[in-house]
Design an enzyme around this catalytic site. Structure first.
Site, mmCIF file in Angstrom:
data_model
loop_
_atom_site.group_PDB
_atom_site.id
_atom_site.type_symbol
_atom_site.label_atom_id
_atom_site.label_comp_id
_atom_site.label_asym_id
_atom_site.label_seq_id
_atom_site.Cartn_x
_atom_site.Cartn_y
_atom_site.Cartn_z
ATOM 1 N N ASN A 141 0.833 -1.201 0.000
ATOM 2 C CA ASN A 141 0.000 0.000 0.000
ATOM 3 C C ASN A 141 0.869 1.253 0.000
ATOM 4 O O ASN A 141 2.079 1.196 0.263
ATOM 5 C CB ASN A 141 -0.908 0.007 1.228
ATOM 6 C CG ASN A 141 -1.884 -1.138 1.222
ATOM 7 O OD1 ASN A 141 -2.492 -1.438 0.200
ATOM 8 N ND2 ASN A 141 -2.042 -1.801 2.361
ATOM 9 N N CYS A 165 -5.397 -8.139 -3.610
ATOM 10 C CA CYS A 165 -6.059 -6.962 -4.180
ATOM 11 C C CYS A 165 -6.735 -7.377 -5.474
ATOM 12 O O CYS A 165 -6.074 -7.870 -6.401
ATOM 13 C CB CYS A 165 -5.041 -5.850 -4.427
ATOM 14 S SG CYS A 165 -5.759 -4.442 -5.301
ATOM 15 N N ASN A 167 -8.364 -10.821 1.941
ATOM 16 C CA ASN A 167 -8.017 -9.728 2.846
ATOM 17 C C ASN A 167 -9.291 -9.303 3.580
ATOM 18 O O ASN A 167 -10.409 -9.640 3.167
ATOM 19 C CB ASN A 167 -7.342 -8.561 2.104
ATOM 20 C CG ASN A 167 -8.189 -8.006 0.977
ATOM 21 O OD1 ASN A 167 -9.227 -8.554 0.628
ATOM 22 N ND2 ASN A 167 -7.753 -6.922 0.390
ATOM 23 N N HIS A 176 -12.519 -7.388 5.288
ATOM 24 C CA HIS A 176 -13.475 -6.347 4.906
ATOM 25 C C HIS A 176 -14.600 -6.222 5.921
ATOM 26 O O HIS A 176 -15.081 -7.221 6.469
ATOM 27 C CB HIS A 176 -14.081 -6.650 3.540
ATOM 28 C CG HIS A 176 -13.117 -6.501 2.421
ATOM 29 N ND1 HIS A 176 -12.816 -5.296 1.852
ATOM 30 C CD2 HIS A 176 -12.345 -7.414 1.784
ATOM 31 C CE1 HIS A 176 -11.906 -5.468 0.903
ATOM 32 N NE2 HIS A 176 -11.608 -6.749 0.850
ATOM 33 N N GLU A 225 -9.842 1.977 2.032
ATOM 34 C CA GLU A 225 -8.900 0.863 2.101
ATOM 35 C C GLU A 225 -7.775 1.129 3.099
ATOM 36 O O GLU A 225 -7.270 2.254 3.210
ATOM 37 C CB GLU A 225 -8.304 0.595 0.720
ATOM 38 C CG GLU A 225 -9.357 0.172 -0.305
ATOM 39 C CD GLU A 225 -8.738 -0.397 -1.556
ATOM 40 O OE1 GLU A 225 -7.943 -1.364 -1.430
ATOM 41 O OE2 GLU A 225 -9.030 0.096 -2.660
ATOM 42 N N CYS A 227 -12.440 -0.941 -5.389
ATOM 43 C CA CYS A 227 -11.820 -2.022 -4.606
ATOM 44 C C CYS A 227 -12.446 -3.335 -5.049
ATOM 45 O O CYS A 227 -13.630 -3.579 -4.792
ATOM 46 C CB CYS A 227 -12.027 -1.799 -3.113
ATOM 47 S SG CYS A 227 -11.306 -3.111 -2.083
ATOM 48 N N GLY A 228 -11.672 -4.162 -5.736
ATOM 49 C CA GLY A 228 -12.196 -5.413 -6.272
ATOM 50 C C GLY A 228 -12.582 -6.417 -5.205
ATOM 51 O O GLY A 228 -13.670 -7.003 -5.249
ATOM 52 N N GLY A 288 -13.262 -5.705 -2.178
ATOM 53 C CA GLY A 288 -14.368 -5.091 -1.442
ATOM 54 C C GLY A 288 -15.697 -5.293 -2.144
ATOM 55 O O GLY A 288 -16.728 -5.519 -1.502
#
Length: 274
Positions: A64, A73, A161, A163, A212, A221-222, A224
């Protein structure tokens, strides 16, 4: 160091081939911060490195703009797949990619030797708090979280990741820059969390704004988008095949046995650092 500047729906990245380990592990965090600083450098939401893998065709590492390393990601892996194909690193239309969030499979849509879209098998969502990670026991589904006296109903999960999905009446009316970081850094989330503010437009269409970890609000955000669709399915709010409208464009998400994401990947320019 040669690089490509790329984006998926405005979620932008600096992508470079590091299979020769020119960028050392101890330098990566600082380099990501330097290169991603907008107006003073190349500027991006993150730095993506191509690395060798003993488990897959290739390995993706993503950092990031604050220098922290992310597990996965969704927009980044589409850019990564395009980069690998068009640079002859992996000249296949179906790739297996190693990430910190596990092995991911991508399928490339190619026209005139240029990758236009990428379909990603995002795997199966994880709801167990300890694996997100999130403090507490069991699942967090439609639970109340109070921030500055305002009650948010949150559903938390991992799709490679972490969320936190928050359904709201209107994403345009939510001060994302205020509540996003307060939820991201809440003590419930030991590794921080990505926050997806989501509005239902129709049963097959939602609108989302993404906050993010380590980046702030992004245009898309894919992962997300995938998390929002899964959460919406779990709560009976939407269908299994949904268009997710983000500030940078639309993604197609399907949640059946596995979560499937399809969207574009774009090369903006290429350059060299001295």
């Amino acid at each position: 160091m040669k690089f490509w500047k790329m984006h998926g729906l405005g979620n932008d990245y600096i992508v470079t081939d590091n299979r020769n380990s020119v960028i050392k592990d101890e330098d990566t965090s600082k380099l990501a911060q330097q290169l991603c600083k907008r107006r003073f450098s190349i500027g991006a939401d993150g730095l993506i490195l191509v690395s060798d893998s003993t488990r897959a065709d290739v390995k993706m590492r993503i950092f990031n703009l604050d220098g922290s390393e992310a597990e996965m990601c969704g927009n980044g892996i589409r850019c990564f797949s395009k980069y690998c194909y068009e640079n002859n690193i992996v000249r296949k239309k179906e790739l297996t990619i190693e990430t910190l969030g596990g092995l991911k499979k991508t399928r490339l849509f190619v026209r005139d030797n240029v990758v236009t879209h990428v379909r990603v098998d995002m795997g199966i969502p994880i709801f167990e708090r300890s694996k997100i990670p999130m403090k507490g026991i069991g699942k967090c589904v439609n639970e109340d979280l109070i921030i500055d006296g305002k009650i948010f109903q949150i559903t938390c999960l991992s799709v490679g990741n972490p969320h936190c999905v928050v359904f709201v009446d209107s994403v345009d009316d939510i001060p994302v820059n205020i509540f996003g970081p307060k939820i991201e850094n809440h003590p419930l989330f030991p590794n921080r969390i990505n926050v997806m503010f989501t509005e239902i437009l129709r049963k097959d269409k939602i609108k989302m704004r993404s906050w993010e970890r380590g980046c702030g609000e992004t245009l898309a955000c894919g992962t997300g988008a995938c998390a929002a669709v899964v959460a919406g399915n779990l709560l009976g709010k939407i269908e299994q095949k949904v268009i997710v409208c983000l500030r940078g464009g639309d993604l197609e998400i399907e949640n059946m046995d596995h979560i499937i994401m399809k969207g574009p990947a774009e090369k903006v320019f290429e350059g060299r650092l001295f």
